[in-house]
Each structure stands twice: as structure tokens, then as C-alpha cells.
Write a protein that holds these residues in place. Structure first.
Motif, PDB file in Angstrom:
ATOM      1  N   TRP A 250      35.211  76.975  62.440  1.00 53.56           N
ATOM      2  CA  TRP A 250      35.067  75.667  61.771  1.00 53.56           C
ATOM      3  C   TRP A 250      33.771  75.618  60.977  1.00 53.56           C
ATOM      4  CZ3 TRP A 250      32.057  71.522  64.608  1.00 53.56           C
ATOM      5  CH2 TRP A 250      31.976  70.336  63.881  1.00 53.56           C
ATOM      6  N   GLN A 251      32.674  76.035  61.588  1.00 56.71           N
ATOM      7  CA  GLN A 251      31.366  76.028  60.936  1.00 56.71           C
ATOM      8  C   GLN A 251      31.392  76.859  59.646  1.00 56.71           C
ATOM      9  OE1 GLN A 251      28.379  78.306  62.954  1.00 56.71           O
ATOM     10  NE2 GLN A 251      26.694  76.980  62.261  1.00 56.71           N
ATOM     11  N   ASN A 252      32.061  77.983  59.684  1.00 56.11           N
ATOM     12  CA  ASN A 252      32.095  78.869  58.521  1.00 56.11           C
ATOM     13  C   ASN A 252      33.007  78.359  57.412  1.00 56.11           C
ATOM     14  OD1 ASN A 252      30.330  80.721  59.690  1.00 56.11           O
ATOM     15  ND2 ASN A 252      31.978  81.913  60.627  1.00 56.11           N
ATOM     16  N   ARG A 253      34.008  77.572  57.765  1.00 59.49           N
ATOM     17  CA  ARG A 253      34.992  77.139  56.778  1.00 59.49           C
ATOM     18  C   ARG A 253      34.771  75.737  56.241  1.00 59.49           C
ATOM     19  NH1 ARG A 253      40.955  78.175  58.793  1.00 59.49           N
ATOM     20  NH2 ARG A 253      41.313  77.292  56.737  1.00 59.49           N
ATOM     21  N   VAL A 254      34.010  74.913  56.956  1.00 57.79           N
ATOM     22  CA  VAL A 254      33.939  73.503  56.597  1.00 57.79           C
ATOM     23  C   VAL A 254      33.348  73.295  55.206  1.00 57.79           C
ATOM     24  CG1 VAL A 254      31.672  73.042  57.630  1.00 57.79           C
ATOM     25  CG2 VAL A 254      33.386  71.223  57.517  1.00 57.79           C
ATOM     26  N   GLY A 255      32.453  74.171  54.795  1.00 58.98           N
ATOM     27  CA  GLY A 255      31.847  74.035  53.475  1.00 58.98           C
ATOM     28  C   GLY A 255      32.812  74.301  52.335  1.00 58.98           C
ATOM     29  N   LYS A 256      33.956  74.903  52.648  1.00 59.38           N
ATOM     30  CA  LYS A 256      34.957  75.221  51.627  1.00 59.38           C
ATOM     31  C   LYS A 256      36.115  74.223  51.627  1.00 59.38           C
ATOM     32  CE  LYS A 256      34.020  80.172  52.250  1.00 59.38           C
ATOM     33  NZ  LYS A 256      33.184  80.044  53.453  1.00 59.38           N
ATOM     34  N   ALA A 257      36.014  73.183  52.415  1.00 62.27           N
ATOM     35  CA  ALA A 257      37.090  72.199  52.500  1.00 62.27           C
ATOM     36  C   ALA A 257      37.279  71.475  51.175  1.00 62.27           C
ATOM     37  CB  ALA A 257      36.788  71.185  53.600  1.00 62.27           C
ATOM     38  N   GLU A 258      38.519  71.088  50.905  1.00 64.85           N
ATOM     39  CA  GLU A 258      38.822  70.268  49.729  1.00 64.85           C
ATOM     40  C   GLU A 258      38.346  68.839  50.012  1.00 64.85           C
ATOM     41  OE1 GLU A 258      40.379  70.909  46.828  1.00 64.85           O
ATOM     42  OE2 GLU A 258      40.997  73.001  47.140  1.00 64.85           O
ATOM     43  N   ILE A 259      37.370  68.368  49.242  1.00 64.12           N
ATOM     44  CA  ILE A 259      36.828  67.023  49.433  1.00 64.12           C
ATOM     45  C   ILE A 259      36.800  66.304  48.094  1.00 64.12           C
ATOM     46  CG2 ILE A 259      34.816  65.653  50.135  1.00 64.12           C
ATOM     47  CD1 ILE A 259      34.045  67.922  52.034  1.00 64.12           C
ATOM     48  N   THR A 260      37.332  65.111  48.071  1.00 67.68           N
ATOM     49  CA  THR A 260      37.317  64.260  46.880  1.00 67.68           C
ATOM     50  C   THR A 260      36.835  62.876  47.307  1.00 67.68           C
ATOM     51  OG1 THR A 260      39.571  63.434  47.203  1.00 67.68           O
ATOM     52  CG2 THR A 260      39.322  65.508  45.955  1.00 67.68           C
ATOM     53  N   PRO A 261      36.490  62.021  46.363  1.00 65.25           N
ATOM     54  CA  PRO A 261      36.111  60.653  46.748  1.00 65.25           C
ATOM     55  C   PRO A 261      37.213  59.943  47.537  1.00 65.25           C
ATOM     56  CG  PRO A 261      35.435  61.087  44.501  1.00 65.25           C
ATOM     57  CD  PRO A 261      36.270  62.265  44.914  1.00 65.25           C
ATOM     58  N   THR A 262      38.470  60.137  47.137  1.00 62.13           N
ATOM     59  CA  THR A 262      39.536  59.457  47.862  1.00 62.13           C
ATOM     60  C   THR A 262      39.758  60.073  49.238  1.00 62.13           C
ATOM     61  OG1 THR A 262      41.197  60.816  46.715  1.00 62.13           O
ATOM     62  CG2 THR A 262      40.726  58.634  45.796  1.00 62.13           C
ATOM     63  N   SER A 263      39.571  61.378  49.384  1.00 60.64           N
ATOM     64  CA  SER A 263      39.721  61.963  50.724  1.00 60.64           C
ATOM     65  C   SER A 263      38.600  61.497  51.641  1.00 60.64           C
ATOM     66  CB  SER A 263      39.769  63.493  50.653  1.00 60.64           C
ATOM     67  OG  SER A 263      38.505  64.068  50.417  1.00 60.64           O
ATOM     68  N   MET A 264      37.414  61.270  51.082  1.00 60.96           N
ATOM     69  CA  MET A 264      36.330  60.694  51.886  1.00 60.96           C
ATOM     70  C   MET A 264      36.697  59.300  52.370  1.00 60.96           C
ATOM     71  SD  MET A 264      33.071  61.827  49.526  1.00 60.96           S
ATOM     72  CE  MET A 264      31.958  60.639  50.322  1.00 60.96           C
ATOM     73  N   ALA A 265      37.205  58.487  51.442  1.00 63.47           N
ATOM     74  CA  ALA A 265      37.568  57.110  51.787  1.00 63.47           C
ATOM     75  C   ALA A 265      38.715  57.076  52.778  1.00 63.47           C
ATOM     76  CB  ALA A 265      37.929  56.329  50.525  1.00 63.47           C
ATOM     77  N   ASN A 266      39.746  57.878  52.527  1.00 64.12           N
ATOM     78  CA  ASN A 266      40.877  57.912  53.450  1.00 64.12           C
ATOM     79  C   ASN A 266      40.474  58.511  54.792  1.00 64.12           C
ATOM     80  OD1 ASN A 266      42.761  56.770  51.649  1.00 64.12           O
ATOM     81  ND2 ASN A 266      43.165  58.746  50.693  1.00 64.12           N
ATOM     82  N   GLY A 267      39.550  59.471  54.778  1.00 62.86           N
ATOM     83  CA  GLY A 267      39.050  60.044  56.025  1.00 62.86           C
ATOM     84  C   GLY A 267      38.310  59.019  56.866  1.00 62.86           C
ATOM     85  N   ALA A 268      37.578  58.126  56.201  1.00 67.86           N
ATOM     86  CA  ALA A 268      36.896  57.057  56.933  1.00 67.86           C
ATOM     87  C   ALA A 268      37.919  56.170  57.641  1.00 67.86           C
ATOM     88  CB  ALA A 268      36.044  56.229  55.976  1.00 67.86           C
ATOM     89  N   LYS A 269      39.009  55.853  56.954  1.00 68.64           N
ATOM     90  CA  LYS A 269      40.076  55.073  57.585  1.00 68.64           C
ATOM     91  C   LYS A 269      40.718  55.846  58.733  1.00 68.64           C
ATOM     92  CE  LYS A 269      43.366  51.890  57.992  1.00 68.64           C
ATOM     93  NZ  LYS A 269      44.350  52.548  58.859  1.00 68.64           N
ATOM     94  N   GLU A 270      40.906  57.155  58.557  1.00 71.74           N
ATOM     95  CA  GLU A 270      41.486  57.976  59.619  1.00 71.74           C
ATOM     96  C   GLU A 270      40.615  57.952  60.877  1.00 71.74           C
ATOM     97  OE1 GLU A 270      42.153  61.887  57.989  1.00 71.74           O
ATOM     98  OE2 GLU A 270      42.990  60.986  56.177  1.00 71.74           O
ATOM     99  N   LEU A 271      39.308  57.939  60.688  1.00 71.89           N
ATOM    100  CA  LEU A 271      38.414  57.887  61.845  1.00 71.89           C
ATOM    101  C   LEU A 271      38.590  56.578  62.611  1.00 71.89           C
ATOM    102  CD1 LEU A 271      35.213  59.549  60.349  1.00 71.89           C
ATOM    103  CD2 LEU A 271      36.555  60.392  62.279  1.00 71.89           C
ATOM    104  N   LEU A 272      38.820  55.488  61.892  1.00 75.03           N
ATOM    105  CA  LEU A 272      39.086  54.219  62.578  1.00 75.03           C
ATOM    106  C   LEU A 272      40.439  54.275  63.285  1.00 75.03           C
ATOM    107  CD1 LEU A 272      37.397  51.544  62.715  1.00 75.03           C
ATOM    108  CD2 LEU A 272      36.562  53.296  61.151  1.00 75.03           C
ATOM    109  N   ASP A 273      41.417  54.959  62.693  1.00 75.83           N
ATOM    110  CA  ASP A 273      42.704  55.140  63.372  1.00 75.83           C
ATOM    111  C   ASP A 273      42.524  55.960  64.646  1.00 75.83           C
ATOM    112  OD1 ASP A 273      44.036  53.720  61.429  1.00 75.83           O
ATOM    113  OD2 ASP A 273      44.739  55.480  60.335  1.00 75.83           O
ATOM    114  N   GLU A 274      41.637  56.950  64.595  1.00 73.69           N
ATOM    115  CA  GLU A 274      41.337  57.737  65.793  1.00 73.69           C
ATOM    116  C   GLU A 274      40.835  56.834  66.919  1.00 73.69           C
ATOM    117  OE1 GLU A 274      41.412  61.008  66.595  1.00 73.69           O
ATOM    118  OE2 GLU A 274      42.278  61.727  64.722  1.00 73.69           O
ATOM    119  N   VAL A 275      39.964  55.909  66.546  1.00 68.25           N
ATOM    120  CA  VAL A 275      39.430  54.978  67.545  1.00 68.25           C
ATOM    121  C   VAL A 275      40.544  54.098  68.092  1.00 68.25           C
ATOM    122  CG1 VAL A 275      37.842  53.068  67.958  1.00 68.25           C
ATOM    123  CG2 VAL A 275      37.125  54.970  66.496  1.00 68.25           C
TER     124      VAL A 275
END
Length: 385
Positions: A250-275
Motif C-alpha cells: 500500500w505504501q509503495n502504491r498509494v502515490g500512484k493512485a488515480e486522484i481527482t477533485p471529485t474523487s477527493m470529494a466523493n472519498g470524503a463522503k465514503e468515509l462518512l459512509d464508513e462511519v
């Protein structure tokens, strides 16, 4: 962890609550448009209104006409996740905004939030690029990429402390080190999940999420050994080594992840869904009852993504930003009530979640839902012109 986090009965109740509080029953973007794809999910179908759309910002207008809670994903051909929306209750609608380059994708619906889903192949057309982006959003993506790498890097030392205690056979030391070892992961879990089944199921799967003859590995397998089985044997020691191996991947691959402004925003919502679906219910840390530590980390990760996107969102949707600031602050204040002995020196020193009564859990759930509703609108806010 996004696999099976709760029973279907619990999921339906949770999703219904989310629908009531978050406005998931709002009308989708059924008016159409080149960039709107209507997704109709049932218990045995996943219908899309179009198979091709322009590269850039695409909007999924999702309606669940089935009897089960569902999830909807946009996937790369290799099953990496572009974006997802979980906990879409029966009879409800949700809208998800994502950024896609030209190419082939899959839209998948997962009734009951299980399995590989019912899939439709779609195509984003164009010259391989997305629409020109506000330079501030490029800076936000760069800063968030740095943040998720930092979280992965900073997770390894506490994880190694945890696994060393396991390998030493020190039950109490391992219990003490368990929750701190998970904080960086919980803050950035949607990025890890974006790799599909390559990493997340290896390190964060719960027993009820196993498929077929899949071997159970990772934190929760060790959690069960420490708290329920109360033993550390040769198998657990080997699993401790495997956990570090997987976290280094994970540590070696995380820097190569596909990240966009919308994936950041949707990821924030996903974290609340996790909760909402794992921590508030007490199902995530069912043996250790350290759910509030994960809860805090999830909220921190969501707030980091929000804070980086906030300048653009504030310009486009100032009322939304005002509400998000209010709800993040309210949830932080609510979490403070559950610090051990009122502790303030250690922000992760929370009481055991099995000591939190049903009424208090309901209050926490309401706080999460009150934040999740406006947070679900953040992706659209950062692409508004």
C-alpha cells in the motif's frame, strides 16, 4: 472496509435513516444532458440510460428500484475504482459526480452490497483528457496526494509496533498497539479501496466479508485472536508479518493512485459512509470495541479532503461551505463526549464502544448523517462553473 460491513437488515435500516436525513430521495438529474447517465438499480438489473458520454465530468443519477440496499461504482477495466456511492436504500435516489478521461469503464450495481455486481460496459469519448481544471484544484490534488502518502508512511511504524508485540506473544501490548496502528489507514481508506481487491481485502477484511475459500488475513483477523480467542500462536505471528508486507505494498502504491477533485470529494463522503455503516453500528471493531478511534480518523480524513477543496467550493457554493463547517464542528464536539475520563491530551483516547448506549449511538448516527447530506454535494460544488 467496503466489503460486507453490516447485515442486510441493518443496512436497510441505516440506509432508510440516511435517506430521511440526507435527502437521498431528492430528484436526480433526470432532465438528461450529454454528461448525465441515469442508472436504475434493481435486485437483478443495472440499467444505464447511455453507453457513451463525453470525457470530463459525468453525473450518475442513480435510482434504486430494488428491495435491497445497493452500491454503484464506476470502475476502470481492471476493476480499480473511479468512484463509488454506497448505502443507496430501496426507493431512494442519489447523484454522484465523477471526473473521467476518455476510455472504457464499467458501471456496476451491487444489490445487497455483495459480490462483483451487475455490470454495464460504458465508454467516455473524446481525446483522452478532461475539461480544463481550476488551477486551485490541481494544487488541492497535489496536496492530497502528499497527505495520503504521509499517512501511509506514518502508518508503518505503529503497525510494526503492533506486529512486533504479536510476534513477541505479548497479548496486552498488542491490544494497546492495535488501534493506533490503524489511524492512517482509516483516514485515507477510499484511496486504498480504489485499487480494487489488490490491497484492501488483505489488510482490512472482516470475517463476514470472505468470499469462497479466501484466506482471512489482516488487522481484523488478529483483532479476533487478541480479544476473542485470547491467544497468539504460530499462525497469528505469520499473519503479523503478512500484514506488514501488505501495508508496504500500500505504501509503495498509494502515490500512484488515480486522484481527482471529485474523487477527493466523493472519498470524503465514503468515509462518512464508513462511519455510518461500520463504526456507529459497532460492527467494524466488534472484538476490540475501538470503533471511536476509527470514527475519529475517518472524520479527520474527510475533513482534510474538504479543507483542500474548500476555496473553490466556497466560491461556487458558499451556503454549502457554511453548512459543512457547522456540521464538521458539531461532530467533533460530539465525539469529545466520549473521550476516556474526559481526556484531552490524547485525541484518540476514547472509551470502549461497548460502553456507548443505544441512545448515544443514535445521537452519533444523527451527527454523521447531518454531515453526510451536505458532504454528498461537495463533488458537484467543485465542478460548478
Amino acid at each position: 472496509m467496503r466489503a460486507v460491513r453490516l447485515s442486510v437488515t441493518t443496512a436497510i435500516a441505516t440506509a432508510a435513516a440516511l435517506a430521511a436525513v440526507t435527502g437521498c430521495t431528492e430528484k436526480g438529474s433526470s432532465a438528461g444532458g450529454d454528461r448525465v447517465v441515469n442508472v436504475t438499480a434493481t435486485d437483478d438489473k443495472c440499467e444505464v440510460s447511455k453507453k457513451e458520454f463525453p470525457a470530463g465530468h459525468v453525473e450518475l443519477a442513480i435510482e434504486n428500484k430494488g428491495s435491497k440496499v445497493t452500491e454503484v461504482y464506476i470502475l476502470f477495466p481492471d476493476d480499480r475504482i473511479v468512484t463509488e456511492r454506497e448505502n443507496i436504500g430501496p426507493g431512494t435516489k442519489q447523484t454522484v459526480t465523477a471526473e473521467v478521461k476518455a476510455g472504457d469503464y464499467t458501471i456496476a450495481c451491487k444489490p445487497g452490497m455483495k459480490g462483483d455486481g451487475i455490470r454495464q460496459t460504458v465508454k467516455a469519448t473524446g481525446k483522452g483528457t478532461v475539461a480544463k481544471r481550476d488551477p486551485r484544484l490541481d494544487k488541492a490534488v497535489a496536496a492530497y496526494r502528499e497527505y495520503v502518502q504521509e499517512q501511509a508512511d506514518e502508518t508503518l511504524p505503529p503497525a510494526e509496533t503492533f506486529t512486533k508485540a504479536v510476534k513477541d506473544g505479548d497479548l496486552e501490548a498488542a491490544k494497546k498497539a492495535y488501534a493506533p496502528s490503524r489511524i492512517g489507514w482509516e483516514r485515507t481508506e477510499p484511496v486504498a479501496e480504489s485499487f480494487g481487491d489488490d490491497i484492501d481485502p488483505k489488510v482490512d477484511l472482516r470475517e463476514d466479508g470472505l468470499k469462497g475459500d479466501q484466506k482471512w488475513t489482516g488487522w481484523h483477523r488478529l483483532e479476533k485472536a487478541l480479544w476473542q480467542d485470547k491467544k497468539i500462536g504460530a499462525e497469528e505471528k505469520a499473519l503479523a508479518d503478512q500484514l506488514i508486507t501488505d501495508l508496504k505494498e500500500w505504501q509503495n502504491r498509494v502515490g500512484k493512485a488515480e486522484i481527482t477533485p471529485t474523487s477527493m470529494a466523493n472519498g470524503a463522503k465514503e468515509l462518512l459512509d464508513e462511519v455510518a455503516t461500520g463504526k456507529v453500528t459497532g460492527e467494524e471493531e466488534r472484538y476490540s470495541h475501538t470503533d471511536l478511534v476509527d470514527f475519529k480518523a475517518n472524520v479527520e480524513g474527510a475533513q482534510k479532503a474538504y479543507d483542500l477543496l474548500k476555496p473553490v467550493a466556497k466560491e461556487n457554493e458558499p451556503a454549502l461551505v457554511t453548512e459543512l463547517d457547522k456540521q464538521f464542528a458539531a461532530l467533533d464536539t460530539l465525539l469529545d463526549k466520549y473521550r476516556a475520563d474526559g481526556a484531552k491530551t490524547d485525541q484518540y483516547d476514547f472509551i470502549s464502544y461497548d460502553k456507548v448506549g443505544e441512545g448515544d449511538r443514535k445521537e452519533l448516527s444523527d451527527g454523521v448523517n447531518a454531515l453526510a447530506e451536505p458532504l454528498s454535494k461537495l463533488a458537484a460544488a467543485v465542478v460548478t462553473k
